[in-house]
Write a protein that holds these residues in place. Structure first.
Motif, PDB file in Angstrom:
ATOM      1  N   ARG A 102       0.835  -1.195   0.000  1.00  0.00           N
ATOM      2  CA  ARG A 102       0.000   0.000   0.000  1.00  0.00           C
ATOM      3  C   ARG A 102       0.872   1.249   0.000  1.00  0.00           C
ATOM      4  O   ARG A 102       2.081   1.178   0.228  1.00  0.00           O
ATOM      5  CB  ARG A 102      -0.929   0.007   1.209  1.00  0.00           C
ATOM      6  CG  ARG A 102      -0.246   0.081   2.553  1.00  0.00           C
ATOM      7  CD  ARG A 102      -1.257   0.010   3.683  1.00  0.00           C
ATOM      8  NE  ARG A 102      -0.594   0.136   4.991  1.00  0.00           N
ATOM      9  CZ  ARG A 102      -0.082  -0.857   5.656  1.00  0.00           C
ATOM     10  NH1 ARG A 102      -0.126  -2.075   5.145  1.00  0.00           N
ATOM     11  NH2 ARG A 102       0.504  -0.663   6.831  1.00  0.00           N
ATOM     12  N   VAL A 130       5.751   3.367   1.528  1.00  0.00           N
ATOM     13  CA  VAL A 130       5.407   2.244   0.659  1.00  0.00           C
ATOM     14  C   VAL A 130       5.577   0.958   1.463  1.00  0.00           C
ATOM     15  O   VAL A 130       6.640   0.712   2.032  1.00  0.00           O
ATOM     16  CB  VAL A 130       6.313   2.213  -0.589  1.00  0.00           C
ATOM     17  CG1 VAL A 130       5.968   1.029  -1.480  1.00  0.00           C
ATOM     18  CG2 VAL A 130       6.196   3.525  -1.363  1.00  0.00           C
ATOM     19  N   VAL A 171      10.487  -1.761  -8.047  1.00  0.00           N
ATOM     20  CA  VAL A 171       9.442  -0.863  -7.549  1.00  0.00           C
ATOM     21  C   VAL A 171       9.857   0.583  -7.804  1.00  0.00           C
ATOM     22  O   VAL A 171      10.996   0.969  -7.528  1.00  0.00           O
ATOM     23  CB  VAL A 171       9.194  -1.096  -6.046  1.00  0.00           C
ATOM     24  CG1 VAL A 171       8.092  -0.169  -5.535  1.00  0.00           C
ATOM     25  CG2 VAL A 171       8.820  -2.559  -5.793  1.00  0.00           C
ATOM     26  N   PHE A 199       1.715  -3.758  -6.968  1.00  0.00           N
ATOM     27  CA  PHE A 199       1.172  -2.513  -6.421  1.00  0.00           C
ATOM     28  C   PHE A 199       0.102  -1.904  -7.326  1.00  0.00           C
ATOM     29  O   PHE A 199      -0.034  -0.687  -7.390  1.00  0.00           O
ATOM     30  CB  PHE A 199       2.298  -1.503  -6.206  1.00  0.00           C
ATOM     31  CG  PHE A 199       3.133  -1.771  -4.990  1.00  0.00           C
ATOM     32  CD1 PHE A 199       2.714  -1.364  -3.743  1.00  0.00           C
ATOM     33  CD2 PHE A 199       4.340  -2.438  -5.092  1.00  0.00           C
ATOM     34  CE1 PHE A 199       3.473  -1.606  -2.611  1.00  0.00           C
ATOM     35  CE2 PHE A 199       5.120  -2.683  -3.978  1.00  0.00           C
ATOM     36  CZ  PHE A 199       4.684  -2.272  -2.731  1.00  0.00           C
ATOM     37  N   ALA A 229      -2.055   1.404  -6.535  1.00  0.00           N
ATOM     38  CA  ALA A 229      -1.477   2.084  -5.375  1.00  0.00           C
ATOM     39  C   ALA A 229      -1.192   3.524  -5.769  1.00  0.00           C
ATOM     40  O   ALA A 229      -0.114   3.856  -6.270  1.00  0.00           O
ATOM     41  CB  ALA A 229      -0.208   1.386  -4.915  1.00  0.00           C
TER      42      ALA A 229
END
Length: 417
Positions: free
Chosen positions: A1, A25, A225, A295, A298
């Protein structure tokens, strides 16, 4: 999240305003019983003459133990280097037979020669890239106790290649051993390469850090990410943490690397706003993406309202954000003090810490955590006002770097559980 927290909600209509946001994160938690994705690792080990004795022995023992942990669906290779490079274990699946043969080869390695770091590292990356895993983690682990004195030697060259290799799917983690390695070089290689940097103070720590790195690699749940930040034109943007990124006029991309199960990362952002009409607003959008869509959706936004000076002066502050930002600036000041102390600029090193303490005092109020940070900076400023042992410099540098990447003092991931 993804969670966004801002230090204040108003910005000045007649003057430029600097405001801070912390993007938190959090990676999903995966049960240990869940079948993990395979890994593809290259262990690249410096065998130059300075590694002779206990360092090379323990490095090889640590790699041997790491190899034993791999499953038959994983791949690995072992590269050793001095002024020459030898691939003693080519990329193979980690079957019991392959691991046994690899351990025999590892035990034969001895120390000699100079340090062609770039050639050894690139050869390890090549073995990883030759059999990239589409659904797993592809990483090179570089262990060295020296400087790059053969082949590519500049930080800019090695950082560039680390970033390019990461784009192609090969990440890099670095392990600096002893007191003679170039921590700035190894930090930037790992930062650009999407991996971690570890400072190994004693030979005994080699095993623990390798075990930690390989253990985390086996728990990766989100690869590549990226924090995608979009802000209005005219806003000046800065990412304060130790993450590799690039920013344009209205957008910034910040690379967080691979995240493990339950990992929590704080990304501190500084935004400087131009003037605007009272009652108007400025909005920043933040989105988290990753290679595998973990994600998905998100995305969050945060807004500020333009207001007069009195309203701005009287507005409440977010103490949690203030504490996070103060910790980041303290870590940055320590890294700068290390650089100045090594140069012999002891007055400058002391002032780097003291000026940061004065800056924090301007908004500390009666917050005990902020006062603790200020007290530590003032105390450390006297240590930095004289020549420090190189080992102490490296400890300060590494611990500051870990803090700026939301990791503990040993470089391990911070987790929600």
């Amino acid at each position: 999240r993804l969670q966004l927290k801002q230090d204040r909600q108003l910005i000045r209509s007649r003057w430029h305003s600097a405001r801070f946001v912390v993007a938190r994160v959090t990676a999903p938690e995966v049960e240990a019983t869940t079948e993990r994705q395979p890994v593809n690792l290259a262990f690249v080990i410096d065998r130059s003459g300075s590694m002779n004795g206990k360092p090379i022995t323990l490095a090889m023992q640590a790699v041997e133990e790491a190899v034993r942990r791999l499953k038959s669906t994983d791949r690995f290779s072992v590269v050793v280097f001095d002024h020459e490079v030898d691939t003693i274990v080519p990329g193979v699946f980690a079957t019991p037979e392959a691991k046994s043969r690899a351990i025999e080869e590892i035990r034969r390695v001895g120390a000699r020669g100079a340090t062609d770091l770039s050639s050894g590292w690139l050869e390890g990356c090549k073995t990883v890239a030759s059999e990239l895993l589409e659904l797993g983690v592809n990483r090179t682990l570089l262990l060295t106790d020296g400087h790059a004195n053969r082949g590519m030697t500049t930080l800019e060259e090695l950082e560039h290649h680390a970033a390019e290799l990461r784009k192609r799917g090969v990440s890099t983690s670095t392990f600096g051993m002893g007191d003679n390695f170039d921590e700035n070089l190894l930090q930037h290689m790992a930062q650009a390469g999407g991996g971690q940097f570890y400072d190994i103070a004693t030979p005994e720590q080699i095993r623990d850090h390798i075990e930690s790195e390989v253990g985390e690699t086996l728990e990766v749940v989100a690869r590549n990410v990226t924090l995608d930040v979009r802000f209005p034109m005219g806003v000046r943007f800065e990412s304060l943490g130790a993450f590799h990124g690039r920013a344009g006029d209205d957008r910034a991309l910040i690379d967080l690397g691979d995240l493990v199960s339950g990992q929590e990362v704080d990304v501190p952002l500084r935004l400087s706003f131009p003037t605007g009409d009272k009652g108007g607003s400025a909005t920043v959008m933040v989105n988290v993406t990753d290679r595998d869509g973990v994600f998905e959706d998100a995305s969050e936004r945060v807004s500020w309202e333009f207001a007069g000076d009195r309203e701005n002066d009287e507005q409440a502050r977010n103490g949690e954000v203030d504490r996070i930002i103060a910790g980041i600036y303290a870590a940055r000041a320590r890294q700068e003090a290390v650089r100045l102390n090594r140069m012999g600029d002891f007055d400058g090193a002391r002032e780097a810490l003291r000026s940061t303490a004065r800056r924090i005092r301007g908004y500390a109020g009666d917050d005990p955590e902020l006062h603790r940070i200020m007290s530590e900076l003032r105390s450390e400023s006297e240590q930095f006002h004289r020549a420090m042992p190189e080992r102490m410099r490296k400890q300060h540098y590494a611990m500051s770097r870990h803090h700026m990447r939301s990791r503990d003092v040993e470089g391990k991931a911070r987790r929600t559980r």
